[in-house]
Motif scaffolding. Sequence first.
Motif, PDB file in Angstrom:
ATOM      1  N   VAL A 190       0.833  -1.210   0.000  1.00 51.07           N
ATOM      2  CA  VAL A 190       0.000   0.000   0.000  1.00 51.07           C
ATOM      3  C   VAL A 190       0.866   1.257   0.000  1.00 51.07           C
ATOM      4  N   PRO A 191       1.782   1.435   0.974  1.00 45.85           N
ATOM      5  CA  PRO A 191       2.647   2.628   0.870  1.00 45.85           C
ATOM      6  C   PRO A 191       3.578   2.581  -0.330  1.00 45.85           C
ATOM      7  N   LEU A 192       4.036   1.383  -0.705  1.00 47.41           N
ATOM      8  CA  LEU A 192       4.906   1.258  -1.875  1.00 47.41           C
ATOM      9  C   LEU A 192       4.163   1.669  -3.142  1.00 47.41           C
ATOM     10  N   GLY A 193       2.937   1.165  -3.306  1.00 44.81           N
ATOM     11  CA  GLY A 193       2.151   1.522  -4.485  1.00 44.81           C
ATOM     12  C   GLY A 193       1.815   3.000  -4.532  1.00 44.81           C
ATOM     13  N   ALA A 194       1.535   3.595  -3.362  1.00 43.08           N
ATOM     14  CA  ALA A 194       1.241   5.032  -3.319  1.00 43.08           C
ATOM     15  C   ALA A 194       2.456   5.847  -3.757  1.00 43.08           C
ATOM     16  N   TRP A 195       3.649   5.414  -3.325  1.00 43.65           N
ATOM     17  CA  TRP A 195       4.865   6.124  -3.738  1.00 43.65           C
ATOM     18  C   TRP A 195       5.056   6.028  -5.242  1.00 43.65           C
ATOM     19  N   VAL A 196       4.828   4.849  -5.806  1.00 45.76           N
ATOM     20  CA  VAL A 196       4.994   4.670  -7.254  1.00 45.76           C
ATOM     21  C   VAL A 196       4.060   5.601  -8.015  1.00 45.76           C
ATOM     22  N   ILE A 197       2.811   5.685  -7.587  1.00 46.44           N
ATOM     23  CA  ILE A 197       1.838   6.555  -8.273  1.00 46.44           C
ATOM     24  C   ILE A 197       2.281   8.014  -8.192  1.00 46.44           C
ATOM     25  N   ALA A 235       5.352   9.229  -7.630  1.00 50.05           N
ATOM     26  CA  ALA A 235       6.593   9.464  -8.356  1.00 50.05           C
ATOM     27  C   ALA A 235       6.364   9.466  -9.867  1.00 50.05           C
ATOM     28  N   ALA A 236       5.549   8.558 -10.373  1.00 51.87           N
ATOM     29  CA  ALA A 236       5.282   8.485 -11.811  1.00 51.87           C
ATOM     30  C   ALA A 236       4.554   9.736 -12.291  1.00 51.87           C
ATOM     31  N   CYS A 237       3.582  10.199 -11.522  1.00 52.58           N
ATOM     32  CA  CYS A 237       2.847  11.416 -11.900  1.00 52.58           C
ATOM     33  C   CYS A 237       3.776  12.630 -11.892  1.00 52.58           C
ATOM     34  N   ALA A 238       4.619  12.714 -10.861  1.00 54.42           N
ATOM     35  CA  ALA A 238       5.536  13.845 -10.779  1.00 54.42           C
ATOM     36  C   ALA A 238       6.505  13.869 -11.963  1.00 54.42           C
ATOM     37  N   GLU A 239       7.004  12.695 -12.369  1.00 54.56           N
ATOM     38  CA  GLU A 239       7.938  12.635 -13.499  1.00 54.56           C
ATOM     39  C   GLU A 239       7.226  12.943 -14.818  1.00 54.56           C
ATOM     40  N   ALA A 240       6.040  12.371 -15.018  1.00 53.15           N
ATOM     41  CA  ALA A 240       5.311  12.593 -16.277  1.00 53.15           C
ATOM     42  C   ALA A 240       4.908  14.052 -16.436  1.00 53.15           C
ATOM     43  N   ALA A 241       4.687  14.741 -15.310  1.00 48.82           N
ATOM     44  CA  ALA A 241       4.319  16.154 -15.394  1.00 48.82           C
ATOM     45  C   ALA A 241       5.458  17.001 -15.971  1.00 48.82           C
ATOM     46  N   ARG A 242       6.701  16.479 -15.943  1.00 51.69           N
ATOM     47  CA  ARG A 242       7.851  17.217 -16.478  1.00 51.69           C
ATOM     48  C   ARG A 242       8.008  17.014 -17.981  1.00 51.69           C
ATOM     49  N   TRP A 243       7.279  16.015 -18.545  1.00 50.46           N
ATOM     50  CA  TRP A 243       7.443  15.725 -19.965  1.00 50.46           C
ATOM     51  C   TRP A 243       6.674  16.736 -20.806  1.00 50.46           C
ATOM     52  N   HIS A 248      -6.943  -2.746   0.346  1.00 47.70           N
ATOM     53  CA  HIS A 248      -6.453  -1.990   1.493  1.00 47.70           C
ATOM     54  C   HIS A 248      -6.065  -0.592   1.033  1.00 47.70           C
ATOM     55  N   GLY A 249      -6.306   0.370   1.901  1.00 52.02           N
ATOM     56  CA  GLY A 249      -5.930   1.729   1.555  1.00 52.02           C
ATOM     57  C   GLY A 249      -6.988   2.395   0.693  1.00 52.02           C
ATOM     58  N   ASP A 250      -6.892   3.703   0.573  1.00 51.65           N
ATOM     59  CA  ASP A 250      -7.855   4.482  -0.192  1.00 51.65           C
ATOM     60  C   ASP A 250      -7.230   4.819  -1.534  1.00 51.65           C
ATOM     61  N   LEU A 251      -7.403   3.935  -2.497  1.00 49.94           N
ATOM     62  CA  LEU A 251      -6.732   4.064  -3.786  1.00 49.94           C
ATOM     63  C   LEU A 251      -7.192   5.307  -4.537  1.00 49.94           C
ATOM     64  N   VAL A 252      -8.493   5.581  -4.517  1.00 45.97           N
ATOM     65  CA  VAL A 252      -9.012   6.733  -5.262  1.00 45.97           C
ATOM     66  C   VAL A 252      -8.407   8.026  -4.731  1.00 45.97           C
ATOM     67  N   CYS A 253      -8.364   8.168  -3.408  1.00 44.29           N
ATOM     68  CA  CYS A 253      -7.772   9.377  -2.813  1.00 44.29           C
ATOM     69  C   CYS A 253      -6.281   9.463  -3.102  1.00 44.29           C
ATOM     70  N   THR A 254      -5.595   8.322  -3.115  1.00 44.44           N
ATOM     71  CA  THR A 254      -4.162   8.309  -3.426  1.00 44.44           C
ATOM     72  C   THR A 254      -3.913   8.836  -4.831  1.00 44.44           C
TER      73      THR A 254
END
Length: 623
Positions: A429-436, A438-446, A463-469
């Motif tokens: 859950v925290p690992l997947g949230a970090w991936v989302i 980090a990927a969004c932050a990097e793609a925003a630079r393209w 587990h976890g609140d995926l939509v809010c993440t």
Amino acid sequence: MARPAHSADPPTDTVHRLVRRLMACALLLTLAAIGVNQVLLDRVLHGGAVLWTESLVAGMLRREPGLPALLRAGGTDPAVFAHLGGVPEVVEIAGFQLLGPEGQVLFQSPPPDGPPGRLPQAEAPVRDAEGVAGRLVVSLRDAGRRAALRQAFRLAQASIAAFGATTLLLLVWLGRRGRQEEAAAARARYLLRHDSLTGLATHAELRERLALALAVARPAGLQVGVLVLNLRGFRDVNAVHGRATGDAVLEALALRLRTLVRREDTVARLSADRFAVVQTAIIGDEDAITLAERLATALAEPLPLACGGGLTLGVELGLAVAPQDGEEAELLLARAEAALSAARGQPEPAIRGFEPAMDEAIRARREIESDLRQAIEAQALLLHYQPQRRLRDRRLTGFEALLRWPHPTRGMIPPAEFVAMAEQNGLIVPLGAWVIRAACAEAARWPGDYRVAVNLSPAQFRHGDLVCTVADALARSGLSPHRLELEITESLLQEDTEDVVRLLRDLRGLGVSIAMDDFGTGWSSLAHLWRFPFGKLKIDRAFVTELTRDPKLSAIVATIVGLGRILDMTVVAEGVETEDQARILTAEGCEQGQGWLFGRPMPAEAARRLIAEESGRASRNAA
């Protein structure tokens, strides 16, 4: 039979008692206020009547100073009192009587309105220097100030009643809401300790009961056995027979497990196809081994299917016994899991007990779990990006973000070695949230409209609140939602379908795209595919690898492409490594491709350089 989980008195009982007492107090106070209001009304009306009567007596005495003498004389001639008719009366007085010293009626004027004796009355003495000569009795009507007072008090009484009723309704609502919240809390407490499908204990409940069993057995010199069992081949049940059949099999299996253990033992469900038994207060290893053999024999018997017939599953068991295999609950469970791992490595279902040599595997797993937890907290993981291209002209369309873990001593650890472990211990859950994020932050630079695809684990839906993440990642990065693709695997379709559909639709509501990864490896999902809001299908690499050698695979690819076209989904082929594969895919109508032919996973800086090169090439072609 296994004992039920412990239950505690719900803490909301105190609140319910308080609400009931408040309701009783509100009712009593309302009734008391209405009663006091009525008493005050009676007193005010009576006081007003006395004042009006005394005022009338004073007027009569001013009009006829000899009135007391007339009353003492006892005269009854109306003509004697006729001159009193000119005394002004108030509107509240309907009529009056003059009584003599003995109480006899000497004069009455005018006759009171309404039935005699029905109108309220008031009286006042008629006196002079010699004392009381008689009494004046007046009959009152509800008019003027008396009517206004009564109306005012009635309005006050109605307001009190309305306030009391509103208070009672509010308390009733609070009581009902409290009961609903208590039921929800009780359900949540139950689900924390019980599996929702089978009713067996959860992993957390199992640990608590194991710790308690160890604490009880230690001073008594007894032993505690822990058996962890795996159902070999169960994951194929959902794929072949459907989720409903799989659930029915699990319920039948749980019932069979309960009947095979003692009441003081505990049966738990650890995951979809893994169960555990805590065997308390045993004499020696032989008791645990006997139970393991009995479980293996009984569970090997066919389980009934709703459609008829039976289903036979192989059972693998791992066994650890305290105190010789460990005296702590976590250690004992870990060693039973290690024994199960050894049993799963056998070609046939087997029973394995813990052996000291297995400790190295446990230690290594614990170390890597600890290192992974620290890496997540320190954000020490990396994302590499693999290009995705349009097949007909090889134009770059986006990238798939792939997780990498650069370990300080072990080197680059592939996801296959730590993602499954993260799913088991909850770190996903925290690992997947970090991936989302980090990927969004990097793609925003393209520059441009290139998309980024992120893989999701089924555990992130449970587990976890995926939509809010996802929403938070988009908001923090400023990435346009349509540039984010979330990839799920077909195994997710075997989860709680309604909940998955709701979550996927909520994600689509954010504006992101949903892709089905590795499509074609679980065809049972085909019946449900139309219910899910997918925008993209990714053909599993297994169909692409042998594409040039087996003509039948071309037909399968064409079928998937046609299905995607019918459902308005973009089709992407994974694992494209040769030009021949790309040519066949293009001929069959596949729109996009991903694989080593178009680029290997690369660091973020390399992906930015590739985008810059694509942009420069497009500018030169346009010129």
